[in-house]
Motif scaffolding. Structure first.
Motif, PDB file in Angstrom:
ATOM      1  N   LEU A 175       5.795   3.658   4.094  1.00 62.43           N
ATOM      2  CA  LEU A 175       5.362   2.638   5.051  1.00 62.43           C
ATOM      3  C   LEU A 175       6.555   1.965   5.740  1.00 62.43           C
ATOM      4  O   LEU A 175       6.385   0.981   6.456  1.00 62.43           O
ATOM      5  N   ARG A 176       7.727   2.499   5.484  1.00 61.56           N
ATOM      6  CA  ARG A 176       8.977   2.012   6.091  1.00 61.56           C
ATOM      7  C   ARG A 176       9.121   0.495   5.922  1.00 61.56           C
ATOM      8  O   ARG A 176       9.221  -0.261   6.875  1.00 61.56           O
ATOM      9  N   LEU A 177       9.100   0.107   4.664  1.00 61.12           N
ATOM     10  CA  LEU A 177       9.236  -1.313   4.331  1.00 61.12           C
ATOM     11  C   LEU A 177      10.458  -1.502   3.436  1.00 61.12           C
ATOM     12  O   LEU A 177      10.821  -0.585   2.699  1.00 61.12           O
TER      13      LEU A 177
ATOM     14  N   THR B  25      -2.274  -7.260   6.636  1.00 57.10           N
ATOM     15  CA  THR B  25      -1.303  -7.808   7.588  1.00 57.10           C
ATOM     16  C   THR B  25      -0.120  -8.420   6.838  1.00 57.10           C
ATOM     17  O   THR B  25      -0.298  -9.269   5.962  1.00 57.10           O
ATOM     18  N   LEU B  26       1.058  -7.934   7.174  1.00 59.04           N
ATOM     19  CA  LEU B  26       2.282  -8.506   6.596  1.00 59.04           C
ATOM     20  C   LEU B  26       2.882  -9.434   7.644  1.00 59.04           C
ATOM     21  O   LEU B  26       3.145  -9.029   8.778  1.00 59.04           O
TER      22      LEU B  26
ATOM     23  N   GLY C 222       6.774  -8.585  11.116  1.00 57.22           N
ATOM     24  CA  GLY C 222       5.473  -8.341  10.515  1.00 57.22           C
ATOM     25  C   GLY C 222       4.832  -7.056  11.013  1.00 57.22           C
ATOM     26  O   GLY C 222       5.195  -6.530  12.066  1.00 57.22           O
ATOM     27  N   CYS C 223       3.878  -6.563  10.271  1.00 53.84           N
ATOM     28  CA  CYS C 223       3.205  -5.334  10.682  1.00 53.84           C
ATOM     29  C   CYS C 223       1.832  -5.252  10.025  1.00 53.84           C
ATOM     30  O   CYS C 223       1.511  -6.036   9.124  1.00 53.84           O
ATOM     31  N   GLU C 224       1.079  -4.278  10.480  1.00 59.32           N
ATOM     32  CA  GLU C 224      -0.240  -4.054   9.893  1.00 59.32           C
ATOM     33  C   GLU C 224      -0.238  -2.721   9.158  1.00 59.32           C
ATOM     34  O   GLU C 224       0.157  -1.686   9.708  1.00 59.32           O
ATOM     35  N   ILE C 225      -0.660  -2.805   7.916  1.00 55.53           N
ATOM     36  CA  ILE C 225      -0.609  -1.613   7.061  1.00 55.53           C
ATOM     37  C   ILE C 225      -2.032  -1.111   6.839  1.00 55.53           C
ATOM     38  O   ILE C 225      -2.942  -1.894   6.565  1.00 55.53           O
ATOM     39  N   ASP C 226      -2.192   0.176   6.940  1.00 55.99           N
ATOM     40  CA  ASP C 226      -3.483   0.780   6.621  1.00 55.99           C
ATOM     41  C   ASP C 226      -3.635   0.831   5.096  1.00 55.99           C
ATOM     42  O   ASP C 226      -2.824   1.456   4.399  1.00 55.99           O
TER      43      ASP C 226
ATOM     44  N   ALA D 140      -3.549   4.143   3.490  1.00 50.46           N
ATOM     45  CA  ALA D 140      -2.223   4.769   3.375  1.00 50.46           C
ATOM     46  C   ALA D 140      -1.515   4.258   2.125  1.00 50.46           C
ATOM     47  O   ALA D 140      -0.909   5.030   1.371  1.00 50.46           O
TER      48      ALA D 140
ATOM     49  N   LEU E 108       0.265  10.221   6.409  1.00 47.45           N
ATOM     50  CA  LEU E 108      -0.123   8.813   6.275  1.00 47.45           C
ATOM     51  C   LEU E 108      -0.239   8.182   7.659  1.00 47.45           C
ATOM     52  O   LEU E 108       0.440   8.610   8.602  1.00 47.45           O
ATOM     53  N   VAL E 109      -1.069   7.159   7.727  1.00 51.56           N
ATOM     54  CA  VAL E 109      -1.153   6.395   8.980  1.00 51.56           C
ATOM     55  C   VAL E 109       0.032   5.439   9.016  1.00 51.56           C
ATOM     56  O   VAL E 109       0.253   4.676   8.062  1.00 51.56           O
ATOM     57  N   SER E 110       0.816   5.530  10.074  1.00 55.64           N
ATOM     58  CA  SER E 110       2.010   4.681  10.164  1.00 55.64           C
ATOM     59  C   SER E 110       1.619   3.221  10.349  1.00 55.64           C
ATOM     60  O   SER E 110       0.586   2.920  10.969  1.00 55.64           O
ATOM     61  N   PRO E 111       2.454   2.303   9.829  1.00 53.87           N
ATOM     62  CA  PRO E 111       2.156   0.889  10.019  1.00 53.87           C
ATOM     63  C   PRO E 111       2.266   0.511  11.497  1.00 53.87           C
ATOM     64  O   PRO E 111       3.054   1.103  12.239  1.00 53.87           O
ATOM     65  N   PHE E 112       1.469  -0.427  11.903  1.00 53.56           N
ATOM     66  CA  PHE E 112       1.536  -0.901  13.283  1.00 53.56           C
ATOM     67  C   PHE E 112       2.426  -2.133  13.322  1.00 53.56           C
ATOM     68  O   PHE E 112       2.178  -3.131  12.647  1.00 53.56           O
ATOM     69  N   ARG E 113       3.534  -2.026  14.086  1.00 52.97           N
ATOM     70  CA  ARG E 113       4.481  -3.143  14.178  1.00 52.97           C
ATOM     71  C   ARG E 113       4.065  -4.075  15.310  1.00 52.97           C
ATOM     72  O   ARG E 113       3.689  -3.607  16.384  1.00 52.97           O
ATOM     73  N   HIS E 114       4.168  -5.340  15.066  1.00 57.12           N
ATOM     74  CA  HIS E 114       3.820  -6.308  16.108  1.00 57.12           C
ATOM     75  C   HIS E 114       4.842  -6.285  17.219  1.00 57.12           C
ATOM     76  O   HIS E 114       6.019  -6.144  16.966  1.00 57.12           O
TER      77      HIS E 114
END
Lengths: 408, 406
Positions: free
Chosen positions: A246-248, A275-276, A284-288, A291, B400-406
């Motif tokens: 998730l590239r975190l 939501t992070l 911040g980002c939204e994680i599925d 996933a 995987l579904v990639s995270p959506f960045r704001h």
């Protein structure tokens, strides 16, 4: 009869270092007086990679424990883990001299020595030789053969060994703090002592201690240890997978795992968005959610499958004999939906468990993260009750080839 | 000179083979059917065995010339023998070439062919071990059974402080015992015997690990003491796993020595081995009780485990001496093991054909980099060849579904 005695268990884990100070009670239970804890640095996959840093962390944890319990710590019982540890079962036998028919104490030592006459890799040293059962002239499963008449004594042992230098690193770290080492104990053995009741040991149970850097497992059946193993895979791998997938950052991934993660099959549970929020240095980002759970599910499934395959390779059919099922402890036991996944893999009932028959600080023994350290104190009490101090020292010398000396 | 030998002939090749057969000549003077072959004159002239063949020096290292020179003498020495058992160390030039070559020749005469061979210690170098491995593959194709003494496993029974010489002495001792075990097993007769088929079934599996033990005792408790000594053999344990017998499907057990060996002792020995190896293991027992009652009871155990698959056919071997080939270490690897009897001409032809027709194909370098993240600089967790530090979803190719960045 148990003596009132203070025992100190030290676990140098991959994510935390903890010191349990406990008192052995007359009724055979232990009472936790307090716990010292500090985040671990310099440990990877259960093994020390930065001795100086780990020494500092251990010192911190010991001081914390001393502050909380008002006990001055001089000697500790230490847990050991790591992928270098190996185990096998072996039988030792001894033919009594013709002029003697009665089995004596020394004969038990002789069969143990005979059982250890196997070719270990030259870098390895024995860690534990655990008795499973004795046999006298073909009469199987004798619990205590001393005093019995017989001509041939045999005994089955579960033998655990590991790379001497790797074990020494842990000992050096502790000795650098001018502490005495009472004994070194396999982590899963210590955990099993407190998470299993005697009845569960008799019925048969698989204990999985899933920590940060390693997953230790051990099988009790008919009251004896039948199998043990260590996988250098644990909660850190789950966190790392999340971080990569998730590239975190690692710290964010760790929090996400604890707060939102689940080992459930992602196709069987509801999805959604996590939501992070923005933080300094982090957008911040939204994680599925699916996933996230996919990453966790596949890693945990793989760990359980590796354990199952290892047990089946060594003891075909043993899993189906475990009447008490599987006990999961360690930090990862708190991962959501880990039990149903384990049930599916092992086809056995699964319990998330923690230390039992322990008194004192409730928060401590109810936390599965402390099972190993609490188990060390229980192990200490069991050994102290059963053996005079001299023979304990002898065991050190035999078991670890004089790897360390007791503090005088 | 007497050419017909009624019993199995023991053939020692090279320095190790000579050393082992010399010991046998001294310790077991009743065993007379021995033959040693070596290319070192000093070793041969000092040998106390009854029959010796000097392997001539060969030009350009082509050992097949030497083979042709000694072939007739070798055939004469083994003529009429029901079986030949070769003994020597693989890994050296002579042993790696000559043992398979002579085995093929003996087999061509319809003689049961067995071999007891040692493979080098790891410290002797990779090249030697590779040469030994190539020779071993050939032997498995040619022989009815091969007892393999892995010197590295033997080292487990030698203290780490022992002198290097002691390790080699231990290796020679093990080779000697396994040779005597094979000879003894072939000599068993009557209702309690080990057949050639038993030997082939247990020791004829290519790539199998041989487990071997030997114990000896006298007196009232001789059986238990001999078994106890035998089970302590380092070749009956697998490092880190315990008793190797647990992995063996069939165990060959030979009780040899005093004529007063009782039925109860034989029965007891089988029970003891079954106890260690497990009930699923088949114990085949042979008895050779032709000694005096004062002789010690000797127990030998041979078993095999692992390996690829049981060989089903024995390659056809012709008698022509010119059909033997000498393989250098490199060519031993290149030639398919099923054709060790290829002629020199064929081998040369094949080699030239290979070099002319070989098409160089460029492999695809896998440039896909897997991330190990925080474990990048850690000792990898490798299980069954897989690096488990790489995320499971990556190794399994899960999208995987990639995270959506704001």
């Amino acid at each position: 009869m148990a003596r009132e005695q203070i025992f100190v268990g030290l676990e140098i884990g991959t994510t935390k270092i903890c010191v349990i100070v406990a008192e052995g009670r007359h009724d055979g239970t232990i009472n936790i007086l307090g716990v010292g804890e500090t985040p671990s640095r310099g440990v990877r996959k259960g093994e020390i990679v930065d001795l100086a840093t780990v020494s500092d962390c251990v010192r911190e944890a010991l001081l914390d424990a001393e502050d909380k319990t008002n006990v001055e710590i001089g000697n500790v019982w230490v847990a050991i883990t790591g992928s270098h540890l190996r185990s096998f079962n072996n039988r030792g036998s001894f033919i009594l001299p013709e002029d003697r028919e009665e089995i004596v104490d020394e004969d038990l030592q002789t069969v143990e020595i005979n059982a250890k006459e196997v070719a270990l890799p030259s870098a390895n040293s024995f860690l534990h030789t655990i008795i499973q059962s004795y046999h006298v002239d073909g009469n199987e499963n004798i619990l205590s053969p001393v005093g019995m008449a017989g001509s041939r004594l045999e005994a089955d042992f579960h033998i655990i060994h590991g790379v001497k230098t790797r074990i020494q690193n842990t000992l050096r770290c502790i000795e650098s703090l001018k502490l005495g080492i009472e004994d070194v104990v396999l982590s899963s053995l210590a955990s099993a002592l407190v998470v299993l009741t005697q009845q569960q040991k008799d019925l048969g149970a698989l204990v999985i201690d899933m920590g940060g850097g390693t997953t230790d497992y051990l099988i009790y059946l008919d009251g004896a240890v039948r199998h043990s193993g260590v996988l250098a895979l644990g909660g850190d791998h789950i966190t790392n997978d999340i971080s990569i997938g998730l590239r975190l950052p690692i710290a964010r991934a760790e929090v996400l795992k604890i707060q939102e993660g689940s080992a459930a099959d992602p196709d069987q549970v509801e999805g959604g968005i996590i939501t992070l929020k923005n933080d300094p240095g982090f957008h911040g980002c939204e994680i599925d959610r699916k996933a996230l759970n996919t990453i966790i599910h596949h890693r945990v499934r793989e760990i359980f499958e590796l354990i199952r395959n290892d047990i089946e390779a060594g003891h075909d059919g043993m899993l189906s004999m475990l009447g008490a099922g599987v006990m999961i402890t360690g930090g990862c036991a708190r991962l959501r939906d880990i039990a149903p996944l384990a049930e599916e893999i092992f086809d056995l009932p699964v319990q998330l468990t923690r230390a039992k028959e322990v008194g004192g600080s409730t928060q401590t023994f109810e936390n599965p993260q402390f099972s190993t350290a609490i188990g060390l104190t229980k192990y200490a009490m069991a050994v102290s009750d059963n053996q005079p101090e001299e023979s304990l020292l002898q065991r050190f010398a035999q078991g670890l080839g004089g790897l360390f000396k007791r503090r005088s | 000179m007497k050419n017909i030998l009624p019993k199995s002939v023991l053939v020692g090749i090279g320095n190790a083979g000579v050393s082992v057969l010399d010991r046998i000549a001294v310790e077991h003077p009743s065993i007379k059917e021995t033959l040693v072959i070596n290319n070192e004159g000093e070793s041969l002239s000092a040998s106390v065995t009854s029959r010796r063949i000097a392997f001539p020096p060969c030009q350009d290292g082509d050992l097949s010339e030497g083979f042709l020179a000694i072939e007739e003498e070798f055939i004469a020495a083994i003529h009429g023998a029901p079986a030949v058992i070769f003994c020597g160390a693989l890994g050296g030039e002579l042993g790696s070439f000559l043992i398979p070559a002579l085995a093929a020749r003996a087999k061509a005469d319809g003689i049961t062919t067995l071999a007891s061979v040692a493979v080098p210690f790891s410290f002797e170098g990779r090249q030697k071990r590779e040469m030994a491995a190539a020779a071993l593959r050939k032997l498995h194709d040619l022989c009815d059974g091969v007892a393999l003494i892995d010197n590295d496993r033997l080292a487990g029974g030698v203290p780490s402080t022992a002198a290097v010489g002691e390790a080699f002495v231990a290796a020679d001792r093990a080779l000697q015992s396994s040779l005597l075990a094979l000879r003894g097993m072939l000599s068993t007769s009557g209702p309690v015997k080990i057949t050639r088929a038993d030997l082939a079934a247990s020791l004829g599996i290519p790539g199998a690990m041989t487990h071997f033990g030997h114990g000896m005792a006298k007196g009232a408790n001789r059986l238990h003491e001999a078994i106890e000594e035998m089970l302590k053999s380092p070749l009956l344990t697998i490092a880190g796993k315990g008793s190797a017998l647990k992995e063996a499907a069939t165990v060959l057990l030979l009780l040899s020595g005093p004529s007063d060996l009782s039925f109860a002792e034989v029965q007891r020995s089988v029970v003891e081995i079954e106890r260690v190896a497990g009930e699923r293991c088949l114990v085949k027992v042979g008895v050779l009780a032709d000694g005096s009652p004062d002789d010690p009871l000797e127990i030998y155990l041979l078993a095999g485990s692992g390996g690829s698959s049981r060989k089903t056919t024995t390659p056809a071997v012709t008698k022509s001496a010119t059909q033997m080939t000498h393989s250098s270490p490199k060519s031993a690897e290149e030639l398919p093991p099923a054709k060790p009897q290829a002629t020199l001409g064929e081998a040369r032809e094949a080699k030239s054909k290979k070099s002319s027709s070989a098409q160089q194909t460029q492999g695809v370098l896998n440039l896909e980099t897997y991330q190990r993240g925080r474990f990048d600089k850690s000792e990898p967790t490798i299980v069954e060849g897989e690096d488990l530090d790489i995320p499971t979803f990556l190794r399994k190719g899960i999208k995987l579904v990639s995270p959506f960045r704001h």
